[in-house]
Design an enzyme around this catalytic site. Structure first.
Site, PDB file in Angstrom:
ATOM      1  N   HIS A   7       0.841  -1.204   0.000  1.00 45.88           N
ATOM      2  CA  HIS A   7       0.000   0.000   0.000  1.00 45.88           C
ATOM      3  C   HIS A   7       0.876   1.255   0.000  1.00 45.88           C
ATOM      4  O   HIS A   7       0.607   2.218  -0.718  1.00 45.88           O
ATOM      5  CB  HIS A   7      -0.910   0.021   1.230  1.00 45.88           C
ATOM      6  CG  HIS A   7      -2.072  -0.912   1.138  1.00 45.88           C
ATOM      7  ND1 HIS A   7      -3.377  -0.513   1.363  1.00 45.88           N
ATOM      8  CD2 HIS A   7      -2.151  -2.230   0.841  1.00 45.88           C
ATOM      9  CE1 HIS A   7      -4.185  -1.548   1.210  1.00 45.88           C
ATOM     10  NE2 HIS A   7      -3.463  -2.605   0.902  1.00 45.88           N
ATOM     11  N   ALA A  65      -7.729 -12.157   0.747  1.00 44.67           N
ATOM     12  CA  ALA A  65      -8.194 -10.762   0.551  1.00 44.67           C
ATOM     13  C   ALA A  65      -9.202 -10.708  -0.597  1.00 44.67           C
ATOM     14  O   ALA A  65     -10.123 -11.516  -0.649  1.00 44.67           O
ATOM     15  CB  ALA A  65      -7.006  -9.822   0.335  1.00 44.67           C
ATOM     16  N   GLU A  66      -9.016  -9.746  -1.537  1.00 42.34           N
ATOM     17  CA  GLU A  66      -9.982  -9.613  -2.640  1.00 42.34           C
ATOM     18  C   GLU A  66      -9.490 -10.296  -3.903  1.00 42.34           C
ATOM     19  O   GLU A  66      -9.996 -10.060  -4.996  1.00 42.34           O
ATOM     20  CB  GLU A  66     -10.271  -8.119  -2.889  1.00 42.34           C
ATOM     21  CG  GLU A  66      -9.409  -7.401  -3.892  1.00 42.34           C
ATOM     22  CD  GLU A  66      -7.988  -7.098  -3.471  1.00 42.34           C
ATOM     23  OE1 GLU A  66      -7.358  -6.245  -4.111  1.00 42.34           O
ATOM     24  OE2 GLU A  66      -7.491  -7.713  -2.504  1.00 42.34           O
ATOM     25  N   GLN A  82       9.803  -8.538  -9.066  1.00 40.93           N
ATOM     26  CA  GLN A  82       8.719  -8.817 -10.015  1.00 40.93           C
ATOM     27  C   GLN A  82       8.682  -7.862 -11.207  1.00 40.93           C
ATOM     28  O   GLN A  82       8.519  -8.296 -12.347  1.00 40.93           O
ATOM     29  CB  GLN A  82       7.375  -8.788  -9.265  1.00 40.93           C
ATOM     30  CG  GLN A  82       6.193  -9.196 -10.133  1.00 40.93           C
ATOM     31  CD  GLN A  82       4.964  -9.468  -9.300  1.00 40.93           C
ATOM     32  OE1 GLN A  82       4.939 -10.436  -8.548  1.00 40.93           O
ATOM     33  NE2 GLN A  82       3.950  -8.634  -9.419  1.00 40.93           N
ATOM     34  N   ASP A 113      -5.085   6.289   3.133  1.00 40.30           N
ATOM     35  CA  ASP A 113      -5.157   4.925   2.625  1.00 40.30           C
ATOM     36  C   ASP A 113      -6.552   4.361   2.896  1.00 40.30           C
ATOM     37  O   ASP A 113      -7.230   4.771   3.852  1.00 40.30           O
ATOM     38  CB  ASP A 113      -4.106   4.060   3.319  1.00 40.30           C
ATOM     39  CG  ASP A 113      -4.124   2.614   2.839  1.00 40.30           C
ATOM     40  OD1 ASP A 113      -3.445   2.324   1.846  1.00 40.30           O
ATOM     41  OD2 ASP A 113      -4.844   1.789   3.452  1.00 40.30           O
ATOM     42  N   HIS A 172      -1.105 -14.560  -7.875  1.00 42.60           N
ATOM     43  CA  HIS A 172      -2.158 -14.539  -6.850  1.00 42.60           C
ATOM     44  C   HIS A 172      -3.216 -13.475  -7.148  1.00 42.60           C
ATOM     45  O   HIS A 172      -4.230 -13.403  -6.468  1.00 42.60           O
ATOM     46  CB  HIS A 172      -1.540 -14.272  -5.474  1.00 42.60           C
ATOM     47  CG  HIS A 172      -0.897 -12.923  -5.358  1.00 42.60           C
ATOM     48  ND1 HIS A 172       0.005 -12.434  -6.276  1.00 42.60           N
ATOM     49  CD2 HIS A 172      -1.018 -11.944  -4.422  1.00 42.60           C
ATOM     50  CE1 HIS A 172       0.402 -11.230  -5.916  1.00 42.60           C
ATOM     51  NE2 HIS A 172      -0.206 -10.905  -4.790  1.00 42.60           N
TER      52      HIS A 172
END
Length: 485
Positions: free
Chosen positions: A16, A392-393, A354, A119, A369
């Protein structure tokens, strides 16, 4: 021209924090009237946040960082600690913002407080902004459709008196205004169907409604259906300002020792592979599997015959919470002889840079993921994604990528780990399912490839002068500056 002071309060979660810093940079570079101060919450055991802030502070002079007092995580409630921590930091935020306001009052040249950017988890800070008589904006680090789902679930619960946890293990399909396709209940985020976490999700959505606007890390061309669903005036204005990505790998290559050297080794191997021939498997900062599932992945990879680069991480010790770590010796968890048999076509690594890997021309597919940052990165670099969500989502993101947008393929869309645990709630995904998913990914049909390529180009154009996100961020800045008039 009078400068506007905007106070950012990010969550102390590295994924985040990175995207929040990137959006702040984008706004500060866009308009010199903006003066940006970050108030940084710190968890004593997390050195990643410190390292990242140090590297950004050295490289970027447009943002000022102020540390709030460190806190120890509560060993009895590790998963909920972030939320209790945010609540207890309110007096410290008020104290620091009071100092900023005093400076502004004492000097006519100092910027004037124009608002807070919070946030998506930091909604308690709306109370602090209200005390100073300035508006709050939320930076929503996930996609527009997921924001729409949060509002839908909250309205369903508060207005229609439906208990969303009853959708657990249900075959129901839900009609949402933010999706063109009905949403199977089996891919609802874990928090929606968990009695302990649902109140947290509902509380966030209720407070989103109190804000002056919501910045979303997406772009209009990707989620046009979802973005248009917010135009009915039932929610605060939504500003799709993304994709917000940390493409400057210098910011985080030094966040852990030896990472730069690790990437040199990976890059050398990738340089030797044919173009678009390698499938990259990486499951985010918290992604890891038990030994049995690791063996299924290894067998699926071997049976697929595809070249692969696999970021294999070790779960925390039994009964402990925390992030995964690298194996000292991955052979101990892999099938016997696997590394020797695949030495010509595969490479097993630990931590993975990544962004750098997805940018490499030899990468042809990404088993992910489906964390939202990873979804946006796969689109940006035109690398097709195979969805294997964990928590999570991510199940919702996987559905959106595969069914709603037609930009990916499925490994197991409804696979689910226990909330904030390493064990799976689902049965292991079999080697056969993994092999099928990887083959489907690496042999993607031309239409899907073309669609992804077009979306990749649109993601880049969105941020350019004249692009959709450029226009939305301009409107947002104007709204912030108008607050001071």
């Amino acid at each position: 021209m009078k400068k506007a002071e905007v106070v950012f309060v990010p969550a102390p979660i590295i994924s985040h924090l990175v995207s929040t810093v990137q959006v702040a940079k984008l706004l500060a570079e866009r308009d010199e009237r903006l003066s940006i101060t970050f108030l940084i919450m710190k968890i004593r055991v997390d050195s990643q946040v410190d390292s990242y802030i140090d590297s950004v502070s050295a490289a970027c002079k447009l943002i000022r960082f102020i540390d709030l007092p460190e806190q120890e995580p509560d060993p009895n409630q590790p998963s909920k600690f972030i939320f209790s921590m945010i609540e207890t930091q309110k007096p410290h935020v008020k104290k620091e913002v009071s100092k900023l306001v005093s400076q502004s009052d004492s000097s006519p040249d100092s910027p004037k407080l124009a608002g807070f950017v919070l946030d998506m988890f930091c909604t308690p800070m709306i109370d602090v902004a209200n005390e100073f008589g300035v508006p709050s904006y939320v930076f929503f680090t996930s996609g527009a459709a997921f924001l729409g789902l949060q509002f839908y679930i909250q309205a369903l619960h508060d207005e229609q008196k439906v208990d969303p946890t009853e959708f657990k293990d249900s075959d129901a399909e839900l009609a949402l205004s933010c999706l063109a396709n009905p949403l199977p209940a089996k891919v609802l985020p874990s928090a929606v169907i968990d009695k302990e976490w649902l109140p947290v999700l509902l509380g966030l959505a209720r407070r989103f409604r109190e804000t002056k606007g919501i910045m979303v890390n997406t772009f209009e061309e990707l989620e046009s259906y979802a973005v248009n669903s917010f135009s009915n005036g039932n929610t605060p204005p939504v500003y799709p300002v993304g994709p917000i990505l940390n493409l400057n790998s210098d910011d985080d290559h030094d966040m852990e020792s030896n990472k730069s050297n690790t990437y040199k080794d990976i890059k050398q191997w990738l340089d030797e592979q044919p173009q678009s021939s390698v499938v990259f498997l990486c499951f985010g900062s918290r992604g890891c599997f038990g030994a049995d599932q690791v063996k299924e992945i290894a067998c699926g990879l071997e049976q697929s015959g595809c070249r692969f680069l696999w970021s294999l991480r070790q779960p925390p010790p039994q009964g402990k919470t925390g992030a995964p770590s690298d194996y000292d010796n991955p052979q101990e968890v892999l099938p016997e002889g696997f590394l020797a048999r695949t030495t010509e076509i595969g490479k097993v690594i630990g931590w993975a840079p990544q962004i750098d890997i997805l940018a490499h021309s030899s990468i042809g597919g990404f088993v992910s993921h489906c964390g939202w940052n990873s979804v946006l990165e796969s689109i940006w670099f035109d690398v097709p994604i195979a969805a294997w969500p964990l928590y999570a989502e991510q199940q919702f993101n996987a559905f959106e990528m595969i069914v709603e947008l037609g930009l990916g393929v499925e490994i197991k869309m409804d696979y689910r780990m226990k909330l904030n645990a390493e064990e799976s709630e689902s049965t292991n995904v079999t080697a056969r399912e993994i092999e099928r998913g990887i083959r489907s990914l690496m042999e993607l049909d031309k239409d899907k490839k073309m669609k992804l390529k077009e979306m990749s180009e649109r993601s880049r154009k969105a941020l350019m002068n004249g692009g959709s996100s450029y226009a939305w961020s301009g409107r947002l800045i104007q709204d912030m500056v108008d607050n001071m008039l």
